[in-house]
Write a protein that holds these residues in place. Structure first.
Motif, PDB file in Angstrom:
ATOM      1  N   LEU A   6       0.847  -1.181   0.000  1.00 53.98           N
ATOM      2  CA  LEU A   6       0.000   0.000   0.000  1.00 53.98           C
ATOM      3  C   LEU A   6       0.889   1.238   0.000  1.00 53.98           C
ATOM      4  CD1 LEU A   6      -2.915  -0.791   2.484  1.00 53.98           C
ATOM      5  CD2 LEU A   6      -3.099  -0.391   0.024  1.00 53.98           C
ATOM      6  N   LEU A   7       0.527   2.223  -0.815  1.00 54.56           N
ATOM      7  CA  LEU A   7       1.302   3.448  -0.959  1.00 54.56           C
ATOM      8  C   LEU A   7       0.473   4.612  -0.436  1.00 54.56           C
ATOM      9  CD1 LEU A   7       2.389   2.854  -4.691  1.00 54.56           C
ATOM     10  CD2 LEU A   7       3.467   1.944  -2.615  1.00 54.56           C
ATOM     11  N   GLU A  22       5.274   3.427   2.346  1.00 53.93           N
ATOM     12  CA  GLU A  22       4.922   2.171   1.696  1.00 53.93           C
ATOM     13  C   GLU A  22       4.966   1.082   2.766  1.00 53.93           C
ATOM     14  OE1 GLU A  22       7.357   1.284  -1.678  1.00 53.93           O
ATOM     15  OE2 GLU A  22       7.483   3.382  -2.322  1.00 53.93           O
ATOM     16  N   PHE A  23       3.972   0.214   2.778  1.00 55.14           N
ATOM     17  CA  PHE A  23       3.998  -0.895   3.725  1.00 55.14           C
ATOM     18  C   PHE A  23       3.205  -2.054   3.132  1.00 55.14           C
ATOM     19  CE2 PHE A  23       0.777   2.183   4.811  1.00 55.14           C
ATOM     20  CZ  PHE A  23      -0.379   1.455   4.987  1.00 55.14           C
ATOM     21  N   PHE A  39       8.355  -1.908   5.447  1.00 56.55           N
ATOM     22  CA  PHE A  39       7.920  -0.538   5.724  1.00 56.55           C
ATOM     23  C   PHE A  39       8.955   0.413   5.151  1.00 56.55           C
ATOM     24  CE2 PHE A  39       8.286   3.312   8.270  1.00 56.55           C
ATOM     25  CZ  PHE A  39       6.983   3.783   8.293  1.00 56.55           C
ATOM     26  N   ILE A  40       8.519   1.353   4.322  1.00 50.11           N
ATOM     27  CA  ILE A  40       9.418   2.332   3.700  1.00 50.11           C
ATOM     28  C   ILE A  40       8.869   3.730   3.947  1.00 50.11           C
ATOM     29  CG2 ILE A  40      10.430   3.159   1.541  1.00 50.11           C
ATOM     30  CD1 ILE A  40      10.159   0.308   0.446  1.00 50.11           C
ATOM     31  N   ASN A  49      14.177   2.046   5.014  1.00 45.51           N
ATOM     32  CA  ASN A  49      13.600   0.754   4.635  1.00 45.51           C
ATOM     33  C   ASN A  49      13.775  -0.215   5.795  1.00 45.51           C
ATOM     34  OD1 ASN A  49      13.203  -1.900   3.477  1.00 45.51           O
ATOM     35  ND2 ASN A  49      13.461  -0.982   1.461  1.00 45.51           N
ATOM     36  N   LEU A  50      12.639  -0.675   6.373  1.00 44.01           N
ATOM     37  CA  LEU A  50      12.652  -1.624   7.485  1.00 44.01           C
ATOM     38  C   LEU A  50      11.947  -2.907   7.067  1.00 44.01           C
ATOM     39  CD1 LEU A  50      11.628   0.780  10.412  1.00 44.01           C
ATOM     40  CD2 LEU A  50      13.948   0.115   9.730  1.00 44.01           C
ATOM     41  N   GLN A  51      12.551  -4.064   7.410  1.00 43.48           N
ATOM     42  CA  GLN A  51      11.954  -5.338   7.043  1.00 43.48           C
ATOM     43  C   GLN A  51      12.125  -6.342   8.188  1.00 43.48           C
ATOM     44  OE1 GLN A  51      13.459  -6.803   3.260  1.00 43.48           O
ATOM     45  NE2 GLN A  51      13.629  -4.719   2.444  1.00 43.48           N
TER      46      GLN A  51
END
Length: 411
Positions: free
Chosen positions: A181-182, A192-193, A226-227, A248-250
């Motif tokens: 989703l943006l 973004e996630f 998650f961006i 940028n988290l992942q």
């Protein structure tokens, strides 16, 4: 931009908002994403923000506004002018090194599908093995703030796995499907996630072996992504000025203890400055950190196409990274549609070894510095039509040298 008044009055109401110059981008789409609407007061801050937002669209090479007053400046018509890019773009990236490595990626992308600034594309990659991918990105699908991105990739490469007693080569395959989703707070702040479902497959080819490292491994995984993107850069054709940041988290979950779950995060900080009339100084700093697992499959790679030009294709891995790219770009020729730009650069970085500590950053075996030179061929009317050639030559331990070809600026 043009403004036909001695000053902007808060009492001046907008009667109509018009769009001119657009041929492929839908007028309804442009009107949908600009903030200024009929019935609102003329506001120079909103006008400037709308123009800045339009310039960031892939379909727009330049934008401006005009305000036409009537009825003793009590009413006004606002016109947004658009200079469009050509948006059906082939792309190619080619990587070589003095180790006779050769890899390339070619593809085709449409950045203004249906006149709605939807990106639709696909690619084919050869890096010892063949790979391909498809993607669609519609940032304004649901509203002027909410959109959707879908990506599918089937990537296969030959990857070095660094063991205690040497290096092994594995055939690595990653097949994934991703939905994001943006959300856009405004043209500078975006989120973004979403979720990525993927399968990793490692198959031993040759080299060293370790009884604790399997020669065949197939694992189903999923990751949350998650961006956060901040873009405060001012764009004027090939010239950039200002600051932007991408976080940028992942979190990756795994079904196999050999490739356990882990978290990873990295932030790219970019800063651009105009130097004189024809110069541009560009900088990118990446700080990355992941769970410090003692595994040969560490997430941060040292690679031609990612961070260090000339170093080779995936020559090392780590669980943390510090990388700085800095270059000076100088415009040699600037005609109506064509630009020739030169650049000199230094790419440098260091990595933390899997299971190591932050002292690894100071280890000369992990430090890589590659100065180099390059050239850019740029078309002003085609989105991202920048053909680049860079040559990097290492000056640190066990250095290599190589040429990197690509479409678009390196950063």
């Amino acid at each position: 931009m043009l403004l036909f008044t001695m000053g902007i009055s808060a009492q001046t109401n907008v009667v109509d908002v018009k769009i001119q110059g657009n041929k492929r981008a839908k007028t309804s789409f442009i009107k949908k994403i600009v903030r200024l609407q009929p019935g609102m007061s003329v506001d120079s801050i909103i006008l400037e923000d709308d123009v800045a937002r339009l310039k960031r669209l892939p379909s727009v090479s330049h934008a401006y506004y005009q305000v036409f007053y009537k009825d003793n400046q009590k009413k006004a018509d606002v016109v947004y002018g658009i200079e469009e890019n050509f948006t059906l773009i082939p792309f190619a990236n080619i990587f070589t090194s003095n180790n006779d490595e050769f890899a390339f990626r070619v593809g085709l992308q449409e950045f203004n599908f249906l006149g709605q600034n939807i990106t639709l594309g696909g690619f084919y990659q050869y890096d010892v093995f063949s790979s391909y991918g498809l993607n669609v990105r519609a940032p304004y699908l649901f509203s002027k703030k909410l959109g959707l991105a879908l990506n599918y990739q089937d990537l296969t490469t030959q990857e070095p796995v660094f063991l205690d007693n040497g290096t092994a080569d594995y055939r690595y395959n990653n097949e994934s499907i991703e939905a994001l989703l943006l959300y856009e707070f405004n043209y500078k702040h975006r989120l973004e996630f979403g979720l990525n479902l993927f399968t990793e497959d490692y198959q031993y080819i040759s080299g060293s072996t370790d009884p604790n490292v399997p020669q065949s491994l197939n694992v189903n995984k999923y990751l949350y992504k998650f961006i956060y993107n901040y873009d405060g850069v001012k764009y004027y054709y090939q010239y950039l000025s200002g600051f932007k940041s991408t976080l940028n988290l992942q979190y990756v979950n795994s079904a196999n203890i050999t490739l356990p779950e882990f978290a990873i995060g990295f932030n790219d900080f970019s800063y651009y400055a105009r130097i004189g009339k024809r110069g541009n100084w560009a900088n990118r700093l990446r700080l990355g950190l992941a769970s410090n697992l003692d595994t040969p499959f560490a997430p941060f790679a040292v690679d031609n196409n990612l961070n260090i030009r000339g170093v080779g294709n995936t020559i090392d891995r780590g669980t943390a990274a510090i990388v700085l790219n800095t270059e000076y770009r100088h415009t040699l020729i600037d005609k109506d549609w064509f630009i020739l730009q030169s650049n000199v650069f230094i790419d440098g970085g260091s990595w933390r070894n899997p299971g190591g500590d932050f002292g690894d950053f100071a280890d000369s075996q992990n430090l890589r510095i590659y100065p180099g030179v390059g050239i850019r061929f740029i078309h002003k009317r085609i989105f991202n039509a920048i053909f680049r050639i860079d040559y990097g030559h290492g000056i640190t331990n066990d250095a290599t040298k190589g040429v990197v070809f690509g479409i678009g600026q390196y950063f």
